[in-house]
Design an enzyme around this catalytic site. Structure first.
Site, PDB file in Angstrom:
ATOM      1  N   GLU A 143      37.711  21.535  25.388  1.00  0.00           N
ATOM      2  CA  GLU A 143      37.554  22.571  24.367  1.00  0.00           C
ATOM      3  C   GLU A 143      38.256  23.832  24.826  1.00  0.00           C
ATOM      4  OE1 GLU A 143      35.659  25.566  24.332  1.00  0.00           O
ATOM      5  OE2 GLU A 143      34.810  25.442  26.339  1.00  0.00           O
ATOM      6  N   ARG A 178      31.566  22.888  21.395  1.00  0.00           N
ATOM      7  CA  ARG A 178      32.975  22.847  20.975  1.00  0.00           C
ATOM      8  C   ARG A 178      33.663  21.556  21.425  1.00  0.00           C
ATOM      9  NH1 ARG A 178      32.365  28.349  22.247  1.00  0.00           N
ATOM     10  NH2 ARG A 178      33.149  28.046  24.372  1.00  0.00           N
ATOM     11  N   SER A 219      39.274  30.066  33.098  1.00  0.00           N
ATOM     12  CA  SER A 219      38.843  31.235  32.341  1.00  0.00           C
ATOM     13  C   SER A 219      39.779  32.386  32.668  1.00  0.00           C
ATOM     14  CB  SER A 219      37.395  31.582  32.704  1.00  0.00           C
ATOM     15  OG  SER A 219      36.940  32.692  31.981  1.00  0.00           O
ATOM     16  N   HIS A 299      27.387  36.586  35.905  1.00  0.00           N
ATOM     17  CA  HIS A 299      27.920  36.074  34.644  1.00  0.00           C
ATOM     18  C   HIS A 299      27.221  36.705  33.448  1.00  0.00           C
ATOM     19  CE1 HIS A 299      28.904  33.303  31.337  1.00  0.00           C
ATOM     20  NE2 HIS A 299      30.051  33.203  31.985  1.00  0.00           N
ATOM     21  N   PHE A 306      31.439  41.513  27.531  1.00  0.00           N
ATOM     22  CA  PHE A 306      32.336  40.915  26.549  1.00  0.00           C
ATOM     23  C   PHE A 306      31.766  41.053  25.140  1.00  0.00           C
ATOM     24  CE2 PHE A 306      33.684  37.178  24.062  1.00  0.00           C
ATOM     25  CZ  PHE A 306      35.034  37.496  23.959  1.00  0.00           C
ATOM     26  N   HIS A 320      39.289  30.907  27.517  1.00  0.00           N
ATOM     27  CA  HIS A 320      38.952  29.862  28.488  1.00  0.00           C
ATOM     28  C   HIS A 320      39.258  28.489  27.913  1.00  0.00           C
ATOM     29  CE1 HIS A 320      34.428  28.972  27.354  1.00  0.00           C
ATOM     30  NE2 HIS A 320      35.222  28.059  26.829  1.00  0.00           N
TER      31      HIS A 320
END
Length: 353
Positions: A143, A178, A219, A299, A306, A320
């Site tokens: 994905e 995804r 990423s 993270h 983000f 990513h």
């Protein structure tokens, strides 16, 4: 609003999603689109390893030799170059190539010029380390996710186009959803990394066999064309936290299921740094990658930042790609690399059984 899963890869879902059918994402994101002719891609990470500054010219030349080989018939449709210093102090020049099908990559890698270069005794005696980490996910096993729509990097560069705005993003679990295969398969890992040729402690040539459903994440961050405010956002806000998280995975991978983690900086053919970077992370399973992403403070800070800025991004490009693979579709080979390199670190030898 589209599904991240291409129409030709959609099927009746037997595994439920984490969000209701009425879910609407908070900002737009896109995925790469390939037509139904694309069955499987190949991602080849080809590395040159050195430690001493006086080895740099030879290492750069070896990298150029690898790149020159891409011009031969059946070379990759796209490639990029990166640099990484690992936690043992070794520098690694990594050439990453992407092929649109397995057969062309096989023809390329088994052609006389390429095979003879990798198999040459010179690779054992020229004072450098070399590695090949080659994986081939099927179309349903990878994905992508982009906060932009042009000039897609990585595997996106060999796709046929870009989607419209997609639904499956902005919530925990969206990465998994995804994957086309996630409609019917949990992608559970089984097995272990195992040395099947050579001895990492001795050096020389070592081959590691992978297992089903190892996960690989790339990423990336591209601030090459960013204006001053977005450069500051990345360099001052995102990067310090990102670096902390990547260093944690590099140094503490076994505790969380991360086999290898390299935070790399893109370079040109002469080794000069570019304003692009990405992380290369191999994980024992997708669910272990998910658990770390959803729980580790570094993270979570990246994710929160983000979310705060995503809707306003202009020229800072974030993306990513994540893949899983069958055991038979992986090759990990190391030549005179230190035993902490890549998949060597966590691979078990016959003597350990």
């Amino acid at each position: 609003m589209e599904s991240a899963i291409g129409e030709h890869l959609q099927c009746p879902r037997t595994l439920t999603r984490r969000v209701p059918d009425t879910y609407t994402p908070p900002f737009p994101m896109w995925v790469g689109r390939a037509d139904d002719a694309l069955q499987q891609v190949v991602m080849g990470y080809l590395g040159v390893q050195f430690r001493d500054e006086d080895q740099r010219p030879a290492a750069l030349q070896a990298m150029r030799d690898i790149v020159a080989g891409f011009d031969l018939p059946d070379g990759p449709a796209h490639h990029d170059l990166t640099h990484h210093i690992d936690n043992q102090g070794y520098e690694n020049l990594i050439v990453v190539g992407y092929w649109k099908d397995v057969s062309s990559q096989h023809r390329w890698s088994t052609s006389t010029p390429i095979a003879s270069w990798w198999e040459s005794e010179d690779r054992l005696s020229d004072g450098l380390g070399f590695f090949r980490e080659i994986v081939a996910p099927r179309a349903e096993q990878f994905e992508t996710l982009y906060a932009f729509q042009e000039d897609l990097p990585g595997v996106g560069a060999v796709m046929d186009g870009i989607s419209g705005e997609i639904n499956e993003h902005g919530y925990w679990g969206s990465m998994r959803e995804r994957f086309p295969i996630s409609q019917t398969d949990w992608m559970q890992a089984s097995g272990e990394l195992r040395v099947i040729a050579g001895d990492p402690a001795v050096g020389g040539r070592v081959v590691v066999r992978g297992h089903d459903n190892i996960a690989l994440i790339r990423s990336g961050q591209d601030w090459a064309d960013a204006e001053a405010d977005e450069r500051s956002l990345y360099l001052d806000e995102i990067l310090p936290t990102l670096q902390s998280g990547m260093d944690f995975l590099r140094d503490n991978g076994p505790a969380v299921g991360c086999y290898s983690n390299r935070f790399v900086r893109n370079i040109d053919i002469d080794g000069n740094f570019l304003d692009l970077s990405y992380n290369i992370g191999h994980w024992a399973s997708l669910d272990q990658l998910e658990r770390w992403s959803e729980s580790h403070p570094t993270h979570l800070r990246i994710f929160t930042t983000f979310f705060r800025v995503a809707a306003g991004l202009s020229k800072l490009r974030l993306y990513h790609e994540v893949s899983v693979f069958d055991a038979a579709d992986q090759l990990y080979e190391y030549i005179n690399c230190h035993p902490g390199t890549g998949m060597l670190r966590d691979a078990v030898t016959i003597a350990e059984h």
